[in-house]
Design a protein around this motif. Structure first.
Motif, PDB file in Angstrom:
ATOM      1  N   PRO A  94      29.786  60.268  63.609  1.00 21.36           N
ATOM      2  CA  PRO A  94      29.548  61.677  64.111  1.00 21.36           C
ATOM      3  C   PRO A  94      28.198  61.416  64.899  1.00 21.36           C
ATOM      4  O   PRO A  94      27.708  61.971  65.744  1.00 21.36           O
ATOM      5  N   THR A  95      27.133  60.802  64.146  1.00 19.56           N
ATOM      6  CA  THR A  95      25.848  60.700  64.576  1.00 19.56           C
ATOM      7  C   THR A  95      25.417  59.333  64.937  1.00 19.56           C
ATOM      8  O   THR A  95      25.997  58.358  63.834  1.00 19.56           O
ATOM      9  N   PRO A  96      25.045  58.940  65.987  1.00 15.79           N
ATOM     10  CA  PRO A  96      24.912  57.502  66.412  1.00 15.79           C
ATOM     11  C   PRO A  96      24.082  56.801  65.557  1.00 15.79           C
ATOM     12  O   PRO A  96      22.721  57.736  65.232  1.00 15.79           O
ATOM     13  N   SER A  97      23.837  55.625  65.230  1.00 19.41           N
ATOM     14  CA  SER A  97      22.769  55.082  64.530  1.00 19.41           C
ATOM     15  C   SER A  97      21.513  54.852  65.464  1.00 19.41           C
ATOM     16  O   SER A  97      21.559  55.166  66.567  1.00 19.41           O
ATOM     17  N   PRO A  98      20.353  54.618  64.982  1.00 19.35           N
ATOM     18  CA  PRO A  98      19.073  54.305  65.852  1.00 19.35           C
ATOM     19  C   PRO A  98      19.377  53.409  66.972  1.00 19.35           C
ATOM     20  O   PRO A  98      18.860  53.587  67.930  1.00 19.35           O
ATOM     21  N   SER A  99      20.059  52.317  66.603  1.00 20.72           N
ATOM     22  CA  SER A  99      20.357  51.344  67.771  1.00 20.72           C
ATOM     23  C   SER A  99      21.340  51.821  68.894  1.00 20.72           C
ATOM     24  O   SER A  99      21.658  51.390  69.990  1.00 20.72           O
ATOM     25  N   GLY A 100      22.129  52.928  68.616  1.00 23.39           N
ATOM     26  CA  GLY A 100      23.185  53.567  69.175  1.00 23.39           C
ATOM     27  C   GLY A 100      24.582  52.930  69.321  1.00 23.39           C
ATOM     28  O   GLY A 100      25.539  53.153  69.843  1.00 23.39           O
ATOM     29  N   LYS A 101      24.318  52.077  68.297  1.00 22.87           N
ATOM     30  CA  LYS A 101      25.668  50.963  68.326  1.00 22.87           C
ATOM     31  C   LYS A 101      26.449  51.276  66.869  1.00 22.87           C
ATOM     32  O   LYS A 101      25.510  51.491  65.700  1.00 22.87           O
ATOM     33  N   HIS A 102      27.727  51.303  66.721  1.00 23.99           N
ATOM     34  CA  HIS A 102      28.242  51.534  65.500  1.00 23.99           C
ATOM     35  C   HIS A 102      29.029  50.174  65.131  1.00 23.99           C
ATOM     36  O   HIS A 102      30.142  50.038  65.989  1.00 23.99           O
ATOM     37  N   ILE A 103      29.021  49.456  64.160  1.00 25.21           N
ATOM     38  CA  ILE A 103      29.955  48.365  63.852  1.00 25.21           C
ATOM     39  C   ILE A 103      30.995  48.926  63.149  1.00 25.21           C
ATOM     40  O   ILE A 103      31.031  49.634  62.042  1.00 25.21           O
ATOM     41  N   ALA A 104      32.384  48.557  63.701  1.00 28.04           N
ATOM     42  CA  ALA A 104      33.662  49.091  63.004  1.00 28.04           C
ATOM     43  C   ALA A 104      33.573  48.645  61.556  1.00 28.04           C
ATOM     44  O   ALA A 104      33.428  47.503  61.419  1.00 28.04           O
ATOM     45  N   MET A 105      34.051  49.431  60.775  1.00 25.21           N
ATOM     46  CA  MET A 105      34.283  49.137  59.392  1.00 25.21           C
ATOM     47  C   MET A 105      35.753  49.387  58.807  1.00 25.21           C
ATOM     48  O   MET A 105      36.143  50.748  59.097  1.00 25.21           O
ATOM     49  N   LYS A 106      36.288  48.415  58.292  1.00 24.67           N
ATOM     50  CA  LYS A 106      37.509  48.629  57.575  1.00 24.67           C
ATOM     51  C   LYS A 106      37.445  49.741  56.544  1.00 24.67           C
ATOM     52  O   LYS A 106      36.506  49.385  55.720  1.00 24.67           O
ATOM     53  N   VAL A 107      38.139  50.718  56.327  1.00 24.29           N
ATOM     54  CA  VAL A 107      38.207  51.379  55.256  1.00 24.29           C
ATOM     55  C   VAL A 107      38.966  50.703  53.968  1.00 24.29           C
ATOM     56  O   VAL A 107      40.005  50.279  54.205  1.00 24.29           O
ATOM     57  N   SER A 108      38.059  50.664  52.821  1.00 24.51           N
ATOM     58  CA  SER A 108      38.640  49.862  51.790  1.00 24.51           C
ATOM     59  C   SER A 108      39.430  50.751  50.843  1.00 24.51           C
ATOM     60  O   SER A 108      39.275  52.085  50.939  1.00 24.51           O
ATOM     61  N   GLY A 109      40.224  50.080  50.181  1.00 22.64           N
ATOM     62  CA  GLY A 109      41.177  51.006  49.120  1.00 22.64           C
ATOM     63  C   GLY A 109      42.344  51.457  49.592  1.00 22.64           C
ATOM     64  O   GLY A 109      43.044  52.366  48.984  1.00 22.64           O
ATOM     65  N   ILE A 110      42.784  51.152  50.750  1.00 20.40           N
ATOM     66  CA  ILE A 110      43.862  51.603  51.514  1.00 20.40           C
ATOM     67  C   ILE A 110      45.104  50.636  51.468  1.00 20.40           C
ATOM     68  O   ILE A 110      44.941  49.461  51.742  1.00 20.40           O
ATOM     69  N   ARG A 111      46.188  51.001  50.842  1.00 21.08           N
ATOM     70  CA  ARG A 111      47.377  50.162  50.524  1.00 21.08           C
ATOM     71  C   ARG A 111      48.614  50.936  51.134  1.00 21.08           C
ATOM     72  O   ARG A 111      49.002  51.807  50.610  1.00 21.08           O
ATOM     73  N   ALA A 112      49.108  50.435  52.208  1.00 21.50           N
ATOM     74  CA  ALA A 112      50.392  51.058  52.931  1.00 21.50           C
ATOM     75  C   ALA A 112      51.624  50.692  52.237  1.00 21.50           C
ATOM     76  O   ALA A 112      51.655  49.417  51.724  1.00 21.50           O
ATOM     77  N   SER A 113      52.643  51.386  51.820  1.00 23.53           N
ATOM     78  CA  SER A 113      53.697  51.118  51.415  1.00 23.53           C
ATOM     79  C   SER A 113      54.881  51.911  51.951  1.00 23.53           C
ATOM     80  O   SER A 113      54.517  52.849  52.831  1.00 23.53           O
TER      81      SER A 113
END
Length: 131
Positions: free
Chosen positions: A68-87
């Motif tokens: 929601p708030t951009p980083s100082p560089s204005g870029k956001h590196i996509a991050m995989k959400v850990s701990g999610i296991r689909a079943s």
């Protein structure tokens, strides 16, 4: 005059073609959260498909693509959400994952892949925003 052998061969080919079921790929029918939707307190992700899925060959990842708030560089590196296991849910058409805690505010992609009894892998993506 058409030879009887030609007629018999044609009828046999028609019978085989009619008896073979149409092989269709599963289609994504519903997603929670919804495609391009905005949600809050997201504690579960569910994807419902048109056909029964093969559990070990189907799944998804949730990736945070924007904050929601951009980083100082204005870029956001996509991050995989850990701990999610689909079943698979008991209906065997719904992939679901319960989250230990609600997703933080931001933009997310759910990158999914599904295999049904036709054994063809399909994939796709839904995107949503958490407020």
């Amino acid at each position: 005059m058409i030879p009887i052998r030609t007629i018999a061969t044609s009828l046999a080919a028609i019978a085989v073609a009619a008896a073979t079921p149409a092989l269709a790929h599963p289609r994504l029918l519903r997603a929670v959260p919804t495609q391009s939707g905005t949600a809050s307190n997201v504690r579960e992700v569910r994807l419902t498909f048109s056909e029964t899925l093969i559990a070990p060959l189907s799944g998804f990842d949730v990736v945070m693509t924007g904050m929601p708030t951009p980083s100082p560089s204005g870029k956001h590196i996509a991050m995989k959400v850990s701990g999610i296991r689909a079943s698979l849910a008991p209906d065997r058409k719904t992939l679901r994952a319960s989250l230990a805690r609600p997703l933080p505010a931001g933009r997310y992609d759910v990158n999914w892949h599904a295999v049904s009894t036709d054994t063809h892998r399909i994939s796709g993506k839904i995107s949503f925003t958490v407020r």
